[in-house]
Design a protein around this motif. Structure first.
Motif, PDB file in Angstrom:
ATOM      1  N   THR A 194       0.651  -1.100  -0.060  1.00  0.00           N
ATOM      2  CA  THR A 194      -0.055  -0.068  -0.090  1.00  0.00           C
ATOM      3  C   THR A 194       1.062   1.261   0.063  1.00  0.00           C
ATOM      4  O   THR A 194       2.152   1.179   0.343  1.00  0.00           O
ATOM      5  CB  THR A 194      -0.803   0.140   1.213  1.00  0.00           C
ATOM      6  OG1 THR A 194      -0.292   0.173   2.674  1.00  0.00           O
ATOM      7  CG2 THR A 194      -1.648  -1.224   1.377  1.00  0.00           C
ATOM      8  N   ASN A 235      -4.272   3.948   1.654  1.00  0.00           N
ATOM      9  CA  ASN A 235      -4.323   2.288   2.275  1.00  0.00           C
ATOM     10  C   ASN A 235      -4.511   1.454   0.928  1.00  0.00           C
ATOM     11  O   ASN A 235      -4.498   0.171   1.296  1.00  0.00           O
ATOM     12  CB  ASN A 235      -5.217   2.122   3.274  1.00  0.00           C
ATOM     13  CG  ASN A 235      -4.830   2.748   4.354  1.00  0.00           C
ATOM     14  OD1 ASN A 235      -3.833   2.576   4.703  1.00  0.00           O
ATOM     15  ND2 ASN A 235      -5.717   3.540   4.939  1.00  0.00           N
ATOM     16  N   ASP A 236      -4.558   2.011  -0.035  1.00  0.00           N
ATOM     17  CA  ASP A 236      -4.776   1.130  -1.347  1.00  0.00           C
ATOM     18  C   ASP A 236      -3.245   0.558  -1.760  1.00  0.00           C
ATOM     19  O   ASP A 236      -2.378   1.343  -1.736  1.00  0.00           O
ATOM     20  CB  ASP A 236      -5.257   1.592  -2.321  1.00  0.00           C
ATOM     21  CG  ASP A 236      -7.052   1.816  -2.201  1.00  0.00           C
ATOM     22  OD1 ASP A 236      -7.335   1.330  -1.066  1.00  0.00           O
ATOM     23  OD2 ASP A 236      -7.433   2.760  -3.097  1.00  0.00           O
ATOM     24  N   ARG A 282       0.795   3.539   2.192  1.00  0.00           N
ATOM     25  CA  ARG A 282       1.102   3.895   3.722  1.00  0.00           C
ATOM     26  C   ARG A 282       2.485   2.792   4.105  1.00  0.00           C
ATOM     27  O   ARG A 282       3.344   3.274   4.695  1.00  0.00           O
ATOM     28  CB  ARG A 282      -0.117   3.570   4.531  1.00  0.00           C
ATOM     29  CG  ARG A 282       0.606   4.033   5.806  1.00  0.00           C
ATOM     30  CD  ARG A 282      -0.693   3.811   6.893  1.00  0.00           C
ATOM     31  NE  ARG A 282      -1.655   5.007   6.633  1.00  0.00           N
ATOM     32  CZ  ARG A 282      -1.580   6.346   7.075  1.00  0.00           C
ATOM     33  NH1 ARG A 282      -0.290   6.565   7.708  1.00  0.00           N
ATOM     34  NH2 ARG A 282      -2.525   7.223   6.840  1.00  0.00           N
ATOM     35  N   LYS A 283       2.330   1.682   3.568  1.00  0.00           N
ATOM     36  CA  LYS A 283       3.470   0.660   3.676  1.00  0.00           C
ATOM     37  C   LYS A 283       4.804   1.202   3.062  1.00  0.00           C
ATOM     38  O   LYS A 283       6.030   1.154   3.481  1.00  0.00           O
ATOM     39  CB  LYS A 283       3.153  -0.679   3.287  1.00  0.00           C
ATOM     40  CG  LYS A 283       2.169  -1.617   3.872  1.00  0.00           C
ATOM     41  CD  LYS A 283       2.811  -1.940   5.329  1.00  0.00           C
ATOM     42  CE  LYS A 283       1.848  -2.751   6.335  1.00  0.00           C
ATOM     43  NZ  LYS A 283       2.401  -3.109   7.546  1.00  0.00           N
TER      44      LYS A 283
END
Length: 318
Positions: free
Chosen positions: A173, A207-208, A175-176
């Motif tokens: 994602t 968050n995708d 965020r990651k």
């Protein structure tokens, strides 16, 4: 008296103000056909109308009649501007082929510099040498006064960059991806990261997985990853490649805003000369591994020509 030059000057200063021919005509009490006639070099306004035009656009009557602005080169006072990037006598070769030859360049705090030149001129090599992806053969590079050869870790801590295609983990994602950058650079300011997510307009998609992102979203995520380090120097190589007009406009506005608000210096390499002209304070033209000219963007505007015209004149001799 050069009617075409005067007409082109009136056309350009009108467009700078985003004014239509009809709007200008209404302000100076003439028809839009008269304005069109002047702008195409088929006549010029009378002296009274020239005075009115000069007043509206904050130029002088002499500048209108000469068809160009009077230009004085802006000198940067080194006592009031911190040097963020300093390159001295830099050379780089691959085998017997010299790619960079005695490059000298300074980038000051808050500057936005456009690096332009033909394919194979040495633009990407210069950027990769600044970021230590290539070793320095000769000369020196300092970032915020840290020598890249002697103080590499400190120097690189001041840089945020996106070189060529955004280097992102597409199966993770957004965020990651940010968390990996955060961990590798020991970043603690979570509030700033959240602020930057909003700044690049990725809040709804953070968050995708990145593989589901459009190209514009990937470019914005790459910019986000470069910014969360709070760099003093932001380096972008072809940041608008493949973007549609809306994506280009959004990215341009983000870069200008972050430079002004956070006093970040920006070095941009691009082939899209109109975008470079729209965003940069200064231009550096590189050809055959050498800087052939460096100038403020106002210098081009005051000559009443486009950056594209100046570029082809210098690079191609047109």
């Amino acid at each position: 008296m050069n009617y075409k030059k005067i007409g082109k000057f009136i056309l350009n200063i009108r467009k700078e103000k985003n004014m239509t021919q009809q709007e200008l005509a209404d302000m100076i009490h003439v028809t839009d056909k008269a304005v069109s006639k002047w702008e195409t070099g088929r006549g010029i306004p009378d002296i009274g109308t020239i005075k009115d035009i000069a007043s509206i656009f904050n130029v002088t009557e002499k500048e209108i009649l000469n068809g160009e602005r009077s230009f004085k080169k802006k000198e940067i006072d080194p006592n009031h501007h911190k040097v963020v990037l300093e390159i001295n006598n830099l050379s780089k070769s691959f085998g017997k082929r010299k790619i960079l030859n005695n490059i000298d360049l300074k980038l000051y705090e808050g500057d936005i510099i456009g690096l332009i030149g033909p394919n194979g001129a040495g633009k990407t090599t210069l950027i990769k040498t600044i970021t230590s992806l290539y070793k320095i053969d000769k000369g020196s590079i300092k970032i915020c006064n840290f020598d890249v050869k002697k103080e590499l870790e400190e120097a690189l801590s001041k840089i945020g960059c996106s070189i060529e295609n955004p280097d992102l983990y597409k199966e993770l994602t957004g965020r990651k991806n940010i968390e990996i950058i955060k961990m590798l650079n020991n970043i603690k300011d979570d509030d700033y990261i959240e602020k930057m997510i909003d700044f690049v307009k990725l809040r709804d998609r953070i968050n995708d997985k990145v593989k589901k992102y459009s190209l514009g979203m990937k470019q914005r995520l790459a910019l986000l990853c470069a910014l969360i380090k709070k760099p003093k120097l932001l380096i972008l190589d072809e940041p608008t490649n493949g973007l549609d007009p809306k994506g280009i406009k959004e990215l341009r506005e983000m870069i200008k805003k972050v430079s002004i608000e956070d006093n970040i210096s920006v070095l941009i390499s691009s082939h899209i000369l109109k975008e470079i002209e729209a965003i940069c304070d200064r231009i550096v033209i590189i050809k055959d591994g050498e800087i052939i000219k460096e100038f403020g963007i106002e210098e081009v505007k005051y000559k009443n020509i486009s950056l594209e015209e100046e570029y082809f004149k210098l690079v191609e001799g047109e």
